[in-house]
Design a protein around this motif. Structure first.
Motif, PDB file in Angstrom:
ATOM      1  N   TYR A  54      16.718  58.467   5.154  1.00 40.08           N
ATOM      2  CA  TYR A  54      16.770  57.754   6.439  1.00 40.08           C
ATOM      3  C   TYR A  54      17.726  58.441   7.418  1.00 40.08           C
ATOM      4  O   TYR A  54      17.596  58.315   8.631  1.00 40.08           O
ATOM      5  N   ASP A  89      20.208  45.982  11.253  1.00 39.26           N
ATOM      6  CA  ASP A  89      21.371  46.502  10.529  1.00 39.26           C
ATOM      7  C   ASP A  89      22.651  45.894  11.071  1.00 39.26           C
ATOM      8  O   ASP A  89      23.634  46.588  11.315  1.00 39.26           O
ATOM      9  N   LEU A 123      12.974  50.392   6.879  1.00 43.34           N
ATOM     10  CA  LEU A 123      14.141  49.716   7.433  1.00 43.34           C
ATOM     11  C   LEU A 123      13.704  48.374   7.991  1.00 43.34           C
ATOM     12  O   LEU A 123      12.519  48.173   8.283  1.00 43.34           O
TER      13      LEU A 123
END
Ligand code: B12
Ligand code: SF4
Ligand code: SF4
Length: 311
Positions: A54, A89, A123
């Motif tokens: 990532y 996130d 994600l």
């Protein structure tokens, strides 16, 4: 369990309830965005350190929040009183728990969120809204009797299934931890210099990984030259990483990680650069370099003696 990431225990309860962050939230939309690309997994290469996959695509935070803001705009056009807040996130929210509840997949024994048609190389981003939406239901747990991820973790970070001791995870050591990496974990870190993908690489569900559509293609290789990272040429390599998640690592941390990977490589040719750091003013880097020099020395001392060619 959380190492230096104190925020994780500080607001443990509020992180389970999104209304502590958006008081009038009534529904949460959760989305997964693949960062996979079949055939492009990091591999160990002599003289290089590995990065998690990532980390070499353009920083996802803005891109994915932007995608969720697009959904919000669509919603507010249809329902004028609707209000939405996008997140990706973000420390105040347990994103995997929300995503699992929304039916995006199940939390595997490695704590990753997995989808049966995509694996775990994706994600998560979300949108909290002040309107009631029909809810999806969580899907089944498909780990079965498999325990591959628990066995493969190089630093023993799973005290039991579905529980990660973050303070033992390679991703924590290489990305978050500022000081010296405890000696007992150094060998396990191997050649990882930013993040770790081991508990995903071994997962059978990741044979279903999908190419990314939301994120631009990888902008750097997942293996970077250690000498460049720790040497005087590091400004050049760091410039090439601009705008990628790995660029968030401060220079010192990436240098520390490269020095550690040099020790684990056991390659003699790193002695000069390590000796330089060992004599340097930074105590964390100097100590790491001394450990790596010792590791190289020990491996050569214990190597079987070379036989002279037969007369
Ligand atoms: C802090 C953090 C880290 C820390 C700590 C991780 C941790 N302990 O969870 C570190 C730096 C180690 C880390 C590493 C990684 N991370 Co991270 N991280 C986060 C962050 C910001 C918070 C996670 C968190 O709050 N953890 C606390 C614990 C309590 O949460 P949890 O693991 O979800 O725990 C729940 C489960 O264990 C669950 N549970 C579910 N079922 C069951 C059943 C039983 C019986 C039990 C006991 C428990 C249980 O209960 C817990 C509480 O709800 C999130 C984003 C976010 N805000 O959610 C990203 C996030 C989790 N990370 C992500 C990624 C990609 C990674 C890495 C793969 C990066 C890498 N390649 O190096 C690794 C993977 C490590 C791993 N195996 O999880 C993605 C995961 C995507 C996915 N598909 O799952 C996230 C969601 C970011 C995002 N927005 O996409 N991460
Ligand atoms: S990311 Fe690596 S160190 Fe962390 S739990 Fe997974 S295998 Fe273990
Ligand atoms: S490796 Fe096996 S146990 Fe671990 S998450 Fe994947 S299916 Fe589940």
């Amino acid at each position: 369990m959380h190492g230096e990431m104190a925020y994780m225990s500080r607001n443990a309860e509020s992180r389970r309830d999104i209304r502590a962050w958006m008081t009038d939230a009534k529904s949460v939309l959760m989305c997964g965005f693949s960062y996979g690309e079949p055939g492009t997994r990091p591999s160990s290469k002599e003289g290089r350190g590995r990065l998690a996959r990532y980390a070499v695509r353009k920083d996802y935070h803005e891109i994915l929040r932007g995608r969720m803001n697009g959904v919000r705009d669509w919603l507010t056009a249809a329902v004028p009183e609707a209000r939405g807040l996008a997140f990706c996130d973000m420390s105040p929210i347990l994103e995997r728990s929300y995503a699992a509840a929304a039916g995006l997949g199940w939390q595997g024994k490695n704590t990753m969120l997995l989808g049966a048609d995509i694996g775990s190389y994706f994600l998560i981003a979300g949108l909290a809204v002040n309107v009631d939406l029909p809810a999806d239901s969580p899907g089944p747990d498909r780990c079965g009797t498999c325990t591959k991820c628990l066995e493969a973790c190089p630093t023993g970070a799973f005290p039991r299934e579905r529980v990660l001791d973050a303070s033992k995870c390679v991703a924590y050591f290489t990305i978050e931890s500022k000081g010296a990496i405890p000696a007992s974990f150094r060998e396990g870190i191997g050649d990882w210099i930013y993040g770790c993908d081991v508990c995903q690489e071994v997962c059978p569900w990741n044979r279903f990984e999908k190419p990314s559509r939301a994120l631009p293609p990888p902008a750097a290789p997942t293996e970077l030259p250690l000498e460049e990272l720790a040497g005087p040429g590091s400004a050049g390599v760091r410039a090439r990483l601009k705008g990628l998640p790995v660029a968030r690592a401060v220079r010192k941390r990436l240098t520390r990680n490269a020095l550690l990977a040099m020790g684990n490589s056991r390659l003699e040719r790193y002695r000069p650069v390590l000796e330089n750091y060992a004599a340097g003013a930074d105590p964390v880097l100097a100590e790491q370099a001394r450990w790596s020099l010792d590791a190289i020395r020990a491996s050569h001392d214990s190597a079987p003696a070379q036989l002279s060619p037969a007369p």
